[in-house]
Design a protein around this motif. Structure first.
Motif, mmCIF file in Angstrom:
data_model
loop_
_atom_site.group_PDB
_atom_site.id
_atom_site.type_symbol
_atom_site.label_atom_id
_atom_site.label_comp_id
_atom_site.label_asym_id
_atom_site.label_seq_id
_atom_site.Cartn_x
_atom_site.Cartn_y
_atom_site.Cartn_z
ATOM 1 N N GLY A 131 -22.193 115.656 100.842
ATOM 2 C CA GLY A 131 -23.180 115.177 99.863
ATOM 3 C C GLY A 131 -24.374 114.471 100.480
ATOM 4 O O GLY A 131 -25.524 114.703 100.076
ATOM 5 N N CYS B 67 -24.543 120.155 95.825
ATOM 6 C CA CYS B 67 -23.451 119.929 96.769
ATOM 7 C C CYS B 67 -22.151 120.630 96.363
ATOM 8 O O CYS B 67 -21.616 121.412 97.156
ATOM 9 C CB CYS B 67 -23.227 118.431 96.964
ATOM 10 N N PHE C 213 -17.483 117.005 96.740
ATOM 11 C CA PHE C 213 -18.790 116.459 97.125
ATOM 12 C C PHE C 213 -18.888 116.245 98.634
ATOM 13 O O PHE C 213 -19.742 115.503 99.105
ATOM 14 C CB PHE C 213 -19.064 115.148 96.381
ATOM 15 N N ARG C 214 -18.016 116.929 99.379
ATOM 16 C CA ARG C 214 -18.075 116.846 100.842
ATOM 17 C C ARG C 214 -19.430 117.384 101.317
ATOM 18 O O ARG C 214 -19.875 118.434 100.893
ATOM 19 C CB ARG C 214 -16.951 117.677 101.463
ATOM 20 N N ILE D 81 -9.920 120.687 95.146
ATOM 21 C CA ILE D 81 -9.590 119.406 94.502
ATOM 22 C C ILE D 81 -8.108 119.080 94.666
ATOM 23 O O ILE D 81 -7.729 117.946 94.983
ATOM 24 C CB ILE D 81 -9.981 119.439 93.010
ATOM 25 N N ARG E 183 -18.141 113.936 109.225
ATOM 26 C CA ARG E 183 -19.062 114.288 108.143
ATOM 27 C C ARG E 183 -20.454 113.722 108.427
ATOM 28 O O ARG E 183 -21.308 113.708 107.549
ATOM 29 C CB ARG E 183 -18.531 113.775 106.801
ATOM 30 N N GLY F 238 -8.397 116.401 97.210
ATOM 31 C CA GLY F 238 -8.807 115.316 96.324
ATOM 32 C C GLY F 238 -10.118 115.617 95.610
ATOM 33 O O GLY F 238 -10.867 116.509 96.021
ATOM 34 N N VAL F 239 -10.386 114.876 94.534
ATOM 35 C CA VAL F 239 -11.575 115.113 93.701
ATOM 36 C C VAL F 239 -12.869 114.922 94.494
ATOM 37 O O VAL F 239 -13.834 115.668 94.312
ATOM 38 C CB VAL F 239 -11.569 114.170 92.462
ATOM 39 N N THR F 240 -12.877 113.938 95.380
ATOM 40 C CA THR F 240 -14.114 113.658 96.128
ATOM 41 C C THR F 240 -14.471 114.778 97.107
ATOM 42 O O THR F 240 -15.618 114.864 97.560
ATOM 43 C CB THR F 240 -13.991 112.334 96.920
ATOM 44 N N ALA F 241 -13.492 115.649 97.416
ATOM 45 C CA ALA F 241 -13.741 116.735 98.386
ATOM 46 C C ALA F 241 -14.806 117.707 97.903
ATOM 47 O O ALA F 241 -15.484 118.340 98.717
ATOM 48 C CB ALA F 241 -12.443 117.492 98.654
#
Length: 304
Positions: free
Chosen positions: A172, A125, A169-170, A160, A252, A164-167
């Motif tokens: 996923g 991912c 894993f967009r 990031i 998403r 953001g950090v979770t982006a």
């Protein structure tokens, strides 16, 4: 397939197979991603087909344009392929309970492949997000030059920083679905085609050379690759849109996105990039299987 576990060797063979796959398949992948990005949007240039897209890239960027985003692919595919083949081989052996069967066992193959596919999605991912964002900013890109990335690391860091950090894993969930379903199909086809080809050739001739094994690897790997993408290309189209959308609030949900594409472009829209995907699928996956099987032999891991 693998007759006995040898720990790290399946992982090393998988790593080599992954690198070989990128060398052969990345140019096709670049064309596929650009088709998926441009031909599913309501604005911007629309390519007539894969050849038109390839010609545009070669004209404006040269051969290096086809290998745009290859660095994260080498890292991602090397690691992913290592995990995929290693986990698949060891999970398969575990489910068999140490009892080897010459015939393919769907109840062993499918869960082993789906499990290994699910695990590698966590590696794929972020590397595919960076790869896709690099690929779509080249020829005919709608991304303004001021907002373009200078390289894979710059892409990851800016993603990031801005989202953001979770982006990273967009997409996923979509990647996990694609890999679990796709690899269950891939290994099912691979194991069955390989088994029946060996059976036919053994009954036809007692002379079983390395060249014959390579031929079987090419056919079984190539057909498995086509089966994989036939099953999950719509999910891949949705993943590309999710990962390359500049709008943070965009959907998403892959099924919502595919429904929107279907209403606008029909089933054909859900299979955008089919041409270059199939052109890539046979040689890239044939290369992966032949390289993996050859590496296993060289590492001393026996096949049935």
């Amino acid at each position: 397939m693998v007759e006995s576990s040898s720990g790290y060797k399946e992982y090393v063979a998988g790593l080599i197979a992954g690198v070989a796959t990128v060398i052969v398949g990345h140019p096709f992948d670049t064309v596929k991603v650009k088709l998926q990005k441009h031909n599913t949007e309501a604005h911007g240039i629309t390519y007539k087909n894969g050849l038109h897209c390839t010609a545009r890239i070669l004209k404006t960027e040269g051969v290096k344009g086809l290998y745009r985003g290859a660095t994260p692919s080498f890292v991602g595919m090397g690691f992913e392929s290592s995990l995929l083949f290693g986990i698949y081989s060891q999970t398969k052996e575990l489910l068999q309970g140490g009892v080897q069967s010459s015939r393919p066992q769907p109840l062993v193959i499918i869960p082993s492949a789906a499990f290994s596919g699910s695990i590698i999605s966590f590696v794929l991912c972020p590397s595919e997000l960076v790869k896709c964002r690099m690929q779509v900013q080249g020829t005919d890109s709608l991304v303004p030059k001021s907002g373009r990335y200078t390289g894979p690391l710059d892409c990851a860091l800016k993603t990031i920083k801005n989202e953001g950090v979770t982006a990273i894993f967009r997409g996923g969930t979509t990647t996990l679905l694609r890999e679990a379903i796709g690899n269950a199909v891939f290994f099912s086809v691979y194991e069955h085609v390989r088994y029946y080809l060996h059976l036919q050739l053994k009954s036809a001739s007692s002379d079983h050379s390395n060249l014959v094994d390579m031929g079987i690897g090419i056919v079984s790997g190539g057909l498995s690759g086509i089966a994989f993408w036939s099953a999950v290309l719509p999910l891949d189209v949705a993943k590309t849109i999710i990962q390359t959308s500049p709008d943070k609030s965009s959907s998403r949900n892959p099924f919502q996105i595919l429904n929107s594409i279907y209403r606008r472009a029909g089933l054909k829209g859900c299979y955008t990039g089919l041409g270059p995907t199939f052109f890539r699928a046979f040689p890239a996956n044939a290369t992966a299987i032949v390289t993996w099987e050859l590496a296993m032999k060289l590492l001393g891991v026996r096949h049935d």
